[in-house]
Scaffold this active site. Structure first.
Site, PDB file in Angstrom:
ATOM      1  N   HIS A 289     -14.116  -4.525   0.615  1.00  9.79           N
ATOM      2  CA  HIS A 289     -13.193  -3.724   1.431  1.00  9.79           C
ATOM      3  C   HIS A 289     -13.780  -2.340   1.656  1.00  9.79           C
ATOM      4  CE1 HIS A 289      -9.470  -2.141   3.008  1.00  9.79           C
ATOM      5  NE2 HIS A 289      -9.339  -1.276   2.018  1.00  9.79           N
TER       6      HIS A 289
ATOM      7  N   ASP B 204       0.839  -1.195   0.000  1.00 11.85           N
ATOM      8  CA  ASP B 204       0.000   0.000   0.000  1.00 11.85           C
ATOM      9  C   ASP B 204       0.881   1.253   0.000  1.00 11.85           C
ATOM     10  OD1 ASP B 204      -2.327   1.427  -0.007  1.00 11.85           O
ATOM     11  OD2 ASP B 204      -2.779   1.142   2.112  1.00 11.85           O
TER      12      ASP B 204
ATOM     13  N   ASP C 159      -9.528   3.874  -3.774  1.00 11.76           N
ATOM     14  CA  ASP C 159     -10.676   4.230  -2.939  1.00 11.76           C
ATOM     15  C   ASP C 159     -11.852   4.657  -3.808  1.00 11.76           C
ATOM     16  OD1 ASP C 159      -8.920   3.767  -0.915  1.00 11.76           O
ATOM     17  OD2 ASP C 159      -8.670   5.864  -0.326  1.00 11.76           O
TER      18      ASP C 159
ATOM     19  N   GLU D 208       2.882   4.738  -4.191  1.00 12.42           N
ATOM     20  CA  GLU D 208       2.915   5.602  -5.375  1.00 12.42           C
ATOM     21  C   GLU D 208       4.230   6.387  -5.543  1.00 12.42           C
ATOM     22  OE1 GLU D 208      -1.196   4.515  -4.644  1.00 12.42           O
ATOM     23  OE2 GLU D 208       0.367   5.329  -3.352  1.00 12.42           O
TER      24      GLU D 208
END
Length: 433
Positions: A220, A54, A162, A57
């Site tokens: 999730h 996670d 998201d 980036e």
């Protein structure tokens, strides 16, 4: 070993989920060994089968570097520099929620800045992580990466980021998964039922049905939102179980499609346009229905309170999976297909799964009905059927792939391709064919 503030400066410091953080510089020649040692130490404390990478980036809860409020003087990249870039649609500083563009990577080149290497970070981290799985754990890598770059699909999967618990995002996810097939990252999915916001039973149930056909299936959501696990509501649980069981029954087919894509390229999850490029009518269902592989078509419910869907079927032979009955026959004199009404009330969890004529694939309906089957290992102990769905010419083709789960042997394991149903000794054909 870390990305630095300057050539001779300290490691750049930011904030992510663990708190104050530094970033491994995967361009450093010792970085992969260091990263493998970190993963090995983690594995010894908590053995794992996969990893979720996670915030790679790389993301940062500060803009640039923490805790300096002024961040950087922008002596190399003044603020108006961002408006001169070839592509900066937001016209916002590139350091928004990430590390400084002036930070330095390994190497003596004046170009070794984060500005030039930013988009490669997730690729290099995923590649080093995959190497750990193969060389150290002797397992096939299962890696979920937040960041992406062309080529990362060889090492990691991805999710669409998201999203919101809304019908719009449910429908939008189809196009999102389509896009990543084109990017060469086929193992991808959306956060089922939505990451942000509070879902509803109806929305979450329909999303679980669609999600069963994402290449990567995961329910999730954020901790501050209402729970959305299937067990939170009896109807949601009933619908979810039926959708997941359908996926289990098709697990060997799905795996064969994965393998075919890994070896030869292509798309697992694709619009009908890819199968019927000469039929302009398929544009009407471009992002509202899908083909999973070459054999299976799924038509999701994308609106609230709907118990039936009208959808276009191209001019071909189509069969319903649950009954193996033919719902449409090829018409040699017609140039286009027709619309069919699909009845799919939420109660009962009916799934609009149709089979394209001319297909052969592996099916395990018996295993899917056994409530004790919760892993692929258990699924592999059950018998398989070969479903043969002839087209109007009486022919069918398909791929069946088996391997020993070794991380490298899959390149030389059996991929059986049949040009005709007559080549197969064990089969099951629809009675209406």
């Amino acid at each position: 070993l870390y990305i630095r503030t300057s050539r001779d400066g300290p490691p750049l410091k930011g904030v992510t989920w663990p708190g104050y953080s530094v970033w491994v510089d995967f361009l450093h020649p010792s970085a992969t060994k260091f990263w493998e040692d970190c993963l090995q130490e983690f594995y010894e404390k908590l053995p794992f089968d996969g990893l979720w990478l996670d915030m790679n980036e790389p993301s940062n809860f500060c803009d640039g570097e923490c805790p300096d409020e002024t961040h950087y003087i922008y002596q190399n990249f003044p603020l108006d520099f961002y408006d001169d870039l070839y592509y900066n649609p937001t016209h916002r500083p590139l350091e928004d929620s990430t590390i400084s563009m002036e930070s330095i990577h390994y190497g003596n080149s004046e170009h070794a800045t984060e500005f030039n290497y930013h988009n490669l970070y997730a690729l290099h981290q995923s590649k080093s992580t995959a190497r750990f799985f193969i060389d150290k754990l002797h397992k096939r890598p299962f890696i979920i990466s937040s960041g992406t770059f062309p080529g990362i699909g060889r090492y990691a999967s991805h999710w669409l980021g998201d999203n919101w618990a809304s019908w719009h995002y449910l429908e939008y996810s189809i196009a999102g998964v389509f896009n990543f097939q084109l990017f060469g990252i086929p193992f991808v999915g959306a956060d089922i039922c939505g990451y942000a916001g509070n879902t509803t039973v109806n929305l979450c149930s329909r999303w679980m049905q669609l999600g069963a056909f994402y290449p990567f299936m995961r329910n999730h959501n954020g901790p501050e939102h209402s729970p959305q696990e299937p067990f939170t509501d009896p109807l949601l649980m009933e619908v979810s179980k039926k959708a997941i069981r359908a996926r289990y029954s098709l697990a060997r087919y799905i795996y064969s499609e994965y393998m075919h894509t890994a070896r030869y390229g292509g798309s697992i999850f694709k619009p009908l346009l890819f199968e019927f490029p000469e039929d302009a009518q398929v544009y009407s269902i471009l992002d509202t229905t899908l083909m999973f592989g070459n054999a299976i078509r799924f038509t999701p419910v994308l609106e609230n309170g709907v118990s039936k869907v009208e959808s276009y079927f191209p001019n071909w032979d189509w069969f319903e999976l649950s009954t193996l009955s033919k719902v449409m026959s090829y018409n040699g004199t017609a140039k286009i297909g027709k619309n069919l009404t699909l009845v799919c009330p939420l109660e009962g969890g009916n799934l609009n799964i149709h089979l394209k004529g001319g297909s052969i694939f592996v099916y395990q309906p018996e295993a899917a009905q056994d409530v004790t089957v919760t892993t692929i290992s258990k699924l592999q102990t059950y018998p398989v059927e070969l479903l043969i769905i002839p087209d109007h010419n009486g022919t069918a083709r398909g791929n069946v792939y088996y391997d020993d789960e070794h991380p490298k042997n899959y390149l030389t394991c059996l991929l059986y391709t049949s040009p005709s149903p007559r080549d197969l000794s064990t089969s099951r054909m629809p009675s209406s064919a």
